[in-house]
Design a protein around this motif. Structure first.
Motif, PDB file in Angstrom:
ATOM      1  N   TRP A   1       0.819  -1.207   0.000  1.00  0.00           N
ATOM      2  CA  TRP A   1       0.000   0.000   0.000  1.00  0.00           C
ATOM      3  C   TRP A   1       0.855   1.259   0.000  1.00  0.00           C
ATOM      4  O   TRP A   1       0.551   2.235  -0.701  1.00  0.00           O
ATOM      5  N   GLN A   2       1.933   1.262   0.760  1.00  0.00           N
ATOM      6  CA  GLN A   2       2.795   2.447   0.764  1.00  0.00           C
ATOM      7  C   GLN A   2       3.411   2.683  -0.611  1.00  0.00           C
ATOM      8  O   GLN A   2       3.504   3.829  -1.069  1.00  0.00           O
ATOM      9  N   ARG A   3       3.785   1.610  -1.270  1.00  0.00           N
ATOM     10  CA  ARG A   3       4.361   1.746  -2.606  1.00  0.00           C
ATOM     11  C   ARG A   3       3.324   2.255  -3.597  1.00  0.00           C
ATOM     12  O   ARG A   3       3.596   3.139  -4.424  1.00  0.00           O
ATOM     13  N   GLU A   4       2.109   1.737  -3.502  1.00  0.00           N
ATOM     14  CA  GLU A   4       1.050   2.152  -4.427  1.00  0.00           C
ATOM     15  C   GLU A   4       0.611   3.601  -4.199  1.00  0.00           C
ATOM     16  O   GLU A   4       0.108   4.253  -5.117  1.00  0.00           O
ATOM     17  N   LEU A   5       0.785   4.098  -2.980  1.00  0.00           N
ATOM     18  CA  LEU A   5       0.403   5.473  -2.663  1.00  0.00           C
ATOM     19  C   LEU A   5       1.521   6.475  -2.949  1.00  0.00           C
ATOM     20  O   LEU A   5       1.323   7.686  -2.779  1.00  0.00           O
ATOM     21  N   SER A   6       2.663   5.977  -3.380  1.00  0.00           N
ATOM     22  CA  SER A   6       3.810   6.856  -3.633  1.00  0.00           C
ATOM     23  C   SER A   6       3.460   7.953  -4.644  1.00  0.00           C
ATOM     24  O   SER A   6       2.926   7.675  -5.727  1.00  0.00           O
ATOM     25  N   GLY A   7       3.712   9.164  -4.270  1.00  0.00           N
ATOM     26  CA  GLY A   7       3.466  10.300  -5.161  1.00  0.00           C
ATOM     27  C   GLY A   7       2.049  10.834  -5.159  1.00  0.00           C
ATOM     28  O   GLY A   7       1.757  11.832  -5.809  1.00  0.00           O
ATOM     29  N   THR A   8       1.133  10.181  -4.408  1.00  0.00           N
ATOM     30  CA  THR A   8      -0.267  10.627  -4.409  1.00  0.00           C
ATOM     31  C   THR A   8      -0.570  11.646  -3.319  1.00  0.00           C
ATOM     32  O   THR A   8      -1.478  12.463  -3.455  1.00  0.00           O
ATOM     33  N   GLY A   9       0.160  11.567  -2.222  1.00  0.00           N
ATOM     34  CA  GLY A   9      -0.112  12.451  -1.096  1.00  0.00           C
ATOM     35  C   GLY A   9      -1.370  12.076  -0.333  1.00  0.00           C
ATOM     36  O   GLY A   9      -1.848  12.834   0.519  1.00  0.00           O
ATOM     37  N   LEU A  10      -1.931  10.885  -0.606  1.00  0.00           N
ATOM     38  CA  LEU A  10      -3.171  10.463   0.034  1.00  0.00           C
ATOM     39  C   LEU A  10      -2.895   9.796   1.386  1.00  0.00           C
ATOM     40  O   LEU A  10      -1.820   9.237   1.619  1.00  0.00           O
ATOM     41  N   ILE A  11      -3.902   9.839   2.228  1.00  0.00           N
ATOM     42  CA  ILE A  11      -3.895   9.125   3.508  1.00  0.00           C
ATOM     43  C   ILE A  11      -5.081   8.169   3.510  1.00  0.00           C
ATOM     44  O   ILE A  11      -6.201   8.570   3.204  1.00  0.00           O
ATOM     45  N   ILE A  12      -4.810   6.911   3.826  1.00  0.00           N
ATOM     46  CA  ILE A  12      -5.859   5.890   3.862  1.00  0.00           C
ATOM     47  C   ILE A  12      -6.149   5.515   5.306  1.00  0.00           C
ATOM     48  O   ILE A  12      -5.237   5.257   6.094  1.00  0.00           O
ATOM     49  N   VAL A  13      -7.420   5.498   5.649  1.00  0.00           N
ATOM     50  CA  VAL A  13      -7.888   5.002   6.948  1.00  0.00           C
ATOM     51  C   VAL A  13      -8.735   3.771   6.646  1.00  0.00           C
ATOM     52  O   VAL A  13      -9.748   3.876   5.943  1.00  0.00           O
ATOM     53  N   ALA A  14      -8.323   2.611   7.145  1.00  0.00           N
ATOM     54  CA  ALA A  14      -9.003   1.375   6.753  1.00  0.00           C
ATOM     55  C   ALA A  14      -8.986   0.354   7.871  1.00  0.00           C
ATOM     56  O   ALA A  14      -8.133   0.388   8.768  1.00  0.00           O
ATOM     57  N   GLY A  15      -9.919  -0.599   7.794  1.00  0.00           N
ATOM     58  CA  GLY A  15      -9.988  -1.681   8.762  1.00  0.00           C
ATOM     59  C   GLY A  15      -9.112  -2.847   8.366  1.00  0.00           C
ATOM     60  O   GLY A  15      -8.890  -3.105   7.180  1.00  0.00           O
ATOM     61  N   ALA A  16      -8.596  -3.551   9.386  1.00  0.00           N
ATOM     62  CA  ALA A  16      -7.754  -4.724   9.157  1.00  0.00           C
ATOM     63  C   ALA A  16      -7.803  -5.597  10.406  1.00  0.00           C
ATOM     64  O   ALA A  16      -8.514  -5.278  11.372  1.00  0.00           O
ATOM     65  N   ALA A  17      -7.044  -6.685  10.378  1.00  0.00           N
ATOM     66  CA  ALA A  17      -6.946  -7.571  11.535  1.00  0.00           C
ATOM     67  C   ALA A  17      -5.477  -7.853  11.812  1.00  0.00           C
ATOM     68  O   ALA A  17      -4.705  -8.140  10.890  1.00  0.00           O
ATOM     69  N   VAL A  18      -5.098  -7.755  13.085  1.00  0.00           N
ATOM     70  CA  VAL A  18      -3.735  -8.080  13.509  1.00  0.00           C
ATOM     71  C   VAL A  18      -3.801  -9.402  14.274  1.00  0.00           C
ATOM     72  O   VAL A  18      -4.474  -9.502  15.309  1.00  0.00           O
ATOM     73  N   VAL A  19      -3.119 -10.405  13.766  1.00  0.00           N
ATOM     74  CA  VAL A  19      -3.229 -11.768  14.291  1.00  0.00           C
ATOM     75  C   VAL A  19      -1.938 -12.176  14.989  1.00  0.00           C
ATOM     76  O   VAL A  19      -0.833 -11.849  14.540  1.00  0.00           O
ATOM     77  N   ASP A  20      -2.094 -12.889  16.128  1.00  0.00           N
ATOM     78  CA  ASP A  20      -0.948 -13.520  16.775  1.00  0.00           C
ATOM     79  C   ASP A  20      -1.368 -14.897  17.275  1.00  0.00           C
ATOM     80  O   ASP A  20      -2.465 -15.368  16.968  1.00  0.00           O
ATOM     81  N   ASP A  21      -0.514 -15.535  18.044  1.00  0.00           N
ATOM     82  CA  ASP A  21      -0.786 -16.913  18.466  1.00  0.00           C
ATOM     83  C   ASP A  21      -2.007 -17.024  19.365  1.00  0.00           C
ATOM     84  O   ASP A  21      -2.655 -18.079  19.418  1.00  0.00           O
ATOM     85  N   ALA A  22      -2.329 -15.968  20.094  1.00  0.00           N
ATOM     86  CA  ALA A  22      -3.416 -16.038  21.072  1.00  0.00           C
ATOM     87  C   ALA A  22      -4.772 -15.643  20.501  1.00  0.00           C
ATOM     88  O   ALA A  22      -5.807 -15.993  21.053  1.00  0.00           O
TER      89      ALA A  22
END
Length: 387
Positions: free
Chosen positions: A243-264
């Protein structure tokens, strides 16, 4: 006896109608939910008070059985069981605090209302009549919340006709002058219609399509594009760099949902991405009980459930703009938004992934609830949902 039975049946039916119509997804109909305390207070027995509470709550949350069946791709029985279980807290609290002594009912109702607004009972505190404050007292902020609580309490007394008349006047005034707070033109919300595949299909093609959608939505550098819950799937270093690479040169900021996974288990999160940096800025305070948040897993050594960060990170500082994030279920209960409002944010960002609610009014109710709270505190509201 026959007359008492008919009277009780009428009160119970009226409570169901208040729950059904008040929580239909139309924000201007929310005040109908204020009929509940009045109906609860005129019950003549504790059993009737419990039945009134059950009728109101079950009608308000009527989309749950169908939604759960869709979520688990199963028959409707698990949804019905969860529906009844979810109502248990609301019914138990209001039944326990009902009293024949009319003089104590206002304080008892306020106690029940308070208990259903905060954990542990508030975890299942959907369809809370306090949400109506945003419709009746727009822009009044905390004073509006106090006025609404006072109005609901008076509805449990013999002065309920005067209270109902006064609240109806505020309702009419609000309905004829309803306007949404203005949002900065730099903020853009994207609604997606990707169904159950959002967050589950995370191949390169999907991410490129999402980037293209975000870029097409924005108007120029410095714009902020909001994408729904689960948009990015699992938040990994690979996804972050892409995503950072795709946003290069755009000056945009993305606010989005995701999931952070670990063993627990995992956290349902909001991430912020720009070409120069990215980070997890918010972890959901209250995931959906049962399907996401499963506290019993810790007792049996299970893994894979979402974590609840009950009172953590109520606001996010986004380049000097203080944002109150609300993910999905948090829009249906009381304490997350009130906790955020204590910090006086500049705007509210509400995101959700409601593909499983197809054929129900759940997403509409989420939108109406978020709109009511935003209106009460006079905060701009940015909403982004996937269906």
């Amino acid at each position: 006896m026959h007359r008492d039975w008919l009277s009780s049946g009428g009160i119970i039916c009226a409570a169901a109608a208040a729950g059904w119509a008040g929580w239909s997804g139309n924000v201007l109909l929310l005040p109908l939910s204020a009929a509940f305390p009045a109906l609860w207070s005129i019950a003549t027995t504790r059993a009737t008070a419990a039945s009134v509470s059950a009728a109101y709550f079950l009608a308000a949350s009527r989309g749950l059985p169908q939604g759960v069946a869709a979520f688990y791709a199963s028959d409707i029985l698990p949804g019905l069981l969860l529906w009844l279980t979810a109502s248990s807290a609301f019914v138990a609290v209001h039944a326990a605090l009902w009293s024949k002594r009319q003089g104590w009912l206002p304080l008892r109702y306020l106690a029940a209302s308070g208990l259903m607004a905060v954990p542990p009972f508030g975890i299942l505190g959907w369809a809370h009549p306090l949400t109506t404050a945003g419709v009746l007292f727009p822009g009044w902020r905390w004073l509006g919340l106090v006025a609404m609580a006072a109005g609901l309490a008076v509805l449990t007394t013999r002065f309920r006709p005067a209270a109902a008349f006064a609240l109806a006047g505020f309702w009419l005034w609000s309905a004829t002058s309803w306007t949404a707070p203005k949002i900065s033109p730099a903020w853009h919300a994207v609604d997606l219609h990707l169904g159950a595949s959002l967050g589950r299909t995370s191949d390169l093609v999907r991410h490129r399509d999402l980037v293209a959608t975000a870029r097409a939505t924005a108007r120029g550098p410095g714009d902020i594009v909001v994408l729904p819950e689960s948009t990015l799937g699992f938040w990994t270093v690979t996804v972050q760099r892409f995503w950072q690479r795709e946003l290069s040169g755009t000056g945009l900021i993305i606010v989005a949902g995701a999931a952070v996974v670990d063993d627990a288990g995992y956290d349902n999160v909001v991430v912020i991405i720009s070409e120069s940096k990215s980070s997890v800025v918010y972890r959901e305070r209250m995931p959906v009980p049962g399907s996401m948040w499963q506290p019993w897993q810790d007792l049996i050594g299970g893994r894979g459930a979402a974590r609840a960060h009950f009172f953590a990170n109520p606001v996010v500082d986004l380049g000097g703009t203080l944002v109150a994030p609300l993910i999905c279920y948090e829009q249906l209960i009381v304490w997350p938004v009130l906790q955020s409002m204590l910090h006086d944010p500049d705007l509210i960002v509400a995101i959700g992934n409601g593909w499983w609610t197809s054929g129900t009014s759940i997403v509409d109710i989420q939108r109406a609830s978020a709109a009511a709270w935003a209106r009460l505190f006079h905060k701009p509201l940015v909403m982004s949902f996937n269906t």
